[in-house]
Design an enzyme around this catalytic site. Structure first.
Site, PDB file in Angstrom:
ATOM      1  N   SER A 217      -2.453   0.040  -6.736  1.00 48.02           N
ATOM      2  CA  SER A 217      -1.909   0.840  -8.072  1.00 48.02           C
ATOM      3  C   SER A 217      -2.835   2.047  -7.722  1.00 48.02           C
ATOM      4  O   SER A 217      -2.895   2.723  -6.791  1.00 48.02           O
ATOM      5  CB  SER A 217      -2.421   0.183  -9.169  1.00 48.02           C
TER       6      SER A 217
ATOM      7  N   TYR B 155       4.694   9.304 -10.726  1.00 45.83           N
ATOM      8  CA  TYR B 155       3.532   8.558 -10.056  1.00 45.83           C
ATOM      9  C   TYR B 155       3.030   7.559 -10.967  1.00 45.83           C
ATOM     10  O   TYR B 155       2.883   6.329 -10.862  1.00 45.83           O
ATOM     11  CB  TYR B 155       2.493   9.273  -9.363  1.00 45.83           C
TER      12      TYR B 155
ATOM     13  N   ASN C  60       0.965  -1.284  -0.032  1.00 41.27           N
ATOM     14  CA  ASN C  60       0.016  -0.063  -0.062  1.00 41.27           C
ATOM     15  C   ASN C  60       0.924   1.456  -0.030  1.00 41.27           C
ATOM     16  O   ASN C  60       0.487   2.224  -0.382  1.00 41.27           O
ATOM     17  CB  ASN C  60      -0.877   0.008   1.275  1.00 41.27           C
TER      18      ASN C  60
ATOM     19  N   LYS D  38       3.262   3.521 -11.076  1.00 43.48           N
ATOM     20  CA  LYS D  38       1.872   2.847 -11.057  1.00 43.48           C
ATOM     21  C   LYS D  38       1.575   1.962 -12.171  1.00 43.48           C
ATOM     22  O   LYS D  38       0.979   0.688 -12.330  1.00 43.48           O
ATOM     23  CB  LYS D  38       0.773   3.581 -10.573  1.00 43.48           C
TER      24      LYS D  38
END
Length: 297
Positions: free
Chosen positions: A134, A148, A83, A152
């Site tokens: 994700s 980012y 996470n 992801k």
């Protein structure tokens, strides 16, 4: 059935909500954070069911220690939840290479590092579930969040390969794709830079939207946690699980646009194959073979 969980990034947001939900349901948990003091209330509230560990997900030794703690708590590791992550807002031009590396190290390599630490345990027990966080930004490029989104999207591709390999040893994989949730994702730990005027229409707009949206996001972290809690108990869990109506609608629109583009350019794409006698395609006399096993370049 009581399971042993390891969750990264438990100090706030969905990570904290999921940790509390897992413990309230009677499971064992190794709760991790870069600053374990932020989890100091857990042992007092949940006793021996929880172990708190300091974890920088980019540190392979710390990842190994966290997995060992989970394994030793109830003799195995049933659920790993990757996470931990963060994302700043700025233009590609104005984001330094060091900042690209830091975000990718945390969001992508942190996930890889924890998976590699957990896989031998799960392989030995021939069971387990790996849950990867994700984002909608892992399926649709998020303006102003290039590092980012790059990370992801990497998590998504890595997890597709991981799922195919883990299926051979009885381990399941699920990718969670949250949209806007009322967490502290836009707090002081996140830099929102509107940047230079040339990119204001997307980068500046993204930073302003994030500030205005904070505290008004449609997603409830506790409801998300209740959904995620159900996933390891499913006989056939989803591989991808979008969270939130905003994500479901955005992904449906984006996936239809991608399919339309594939179909629009199919003849040009197929024109790159070697001709085959008796099977002539519509574009420049090229073939359209049905063999999907041909290697890529």
């Amino acid at each position: 059935m009581r399971k042993s969980w390891l969750i990264t990034g438990c100090s706030s947001g969905i990570g904290r909500a999921l940790s509390e939900t897992v413990l309230a349901a009677g499971h064992a948990l190794v709760a991790t954070a870069r600053d374990p003091d932020l989890l100091a209330d857990f042992p007092a509230r949940y006793g021996d069911a929880v172990r708190v560990a300091a974890l920088d997900v980019t540190d392979p030794d710390a990842a190994q220690a966290a997995v060992a703690a989970a394994r030793d708590s109830v003799g195995g590791l049933d659920v790993l939840v990757n996470n931990a992550g963060y994302g700043n807002v700025n233009s590609i031009e104005d984001t330094s290479l060091d900042e690209f590396r830091r975000q990718i190290e945390t969001n992508l390599f942190g996930t890889i590092i924890l998976c590699k630490a957990a896989i031998p345990v799960m392989r030995a027990q021939r069971s387990g579930h790996i849950i990867q966080f994700s984002s909608v930004g892992g399926r649709i490029g998020a303006p102003g969040r290039a590092p980012y989104s790059a990370a992801k999207w990497g998590v998504e591709g890595f997890s597709e390969v991981l799922a195919a390999e883990m299926a051979l040893i009885g381990v399941k994989v699920t990718v969670i794709e949250p949209g806007g949730f009322r967490t502290n994702f836009a707090d002081d730990s996140t830099t929102l830079d509107e940047g230079r005027p040339e990119y204001d229409a997307v980068v500046g707009a993204a930073a302003r939207m994030q500030r205005a949206f904070d505290g008004h996001q449609p997603g409830d972290p506790l409801r998300a946690a209740q959904v995620i809690l159900q996933v390891p108990a499913m006989d056939v869990p989803p591989f991808r699980l979008p969270l939130g109506r905003d994500v479901s609608e955005a992904l449906e629109t984006a996936d239809r646009a991608r399919l339309d583009e594939v179909l629009r350019w199919r003849e040009l794409s197929n024109s790159t194959n070697f001709p085959q006698t008796g099977e002539v395609g519509a574009f420049r006399g090229q073939v359209n073979p049905s063999d999907d096993t041909l290697p890529s370049r």
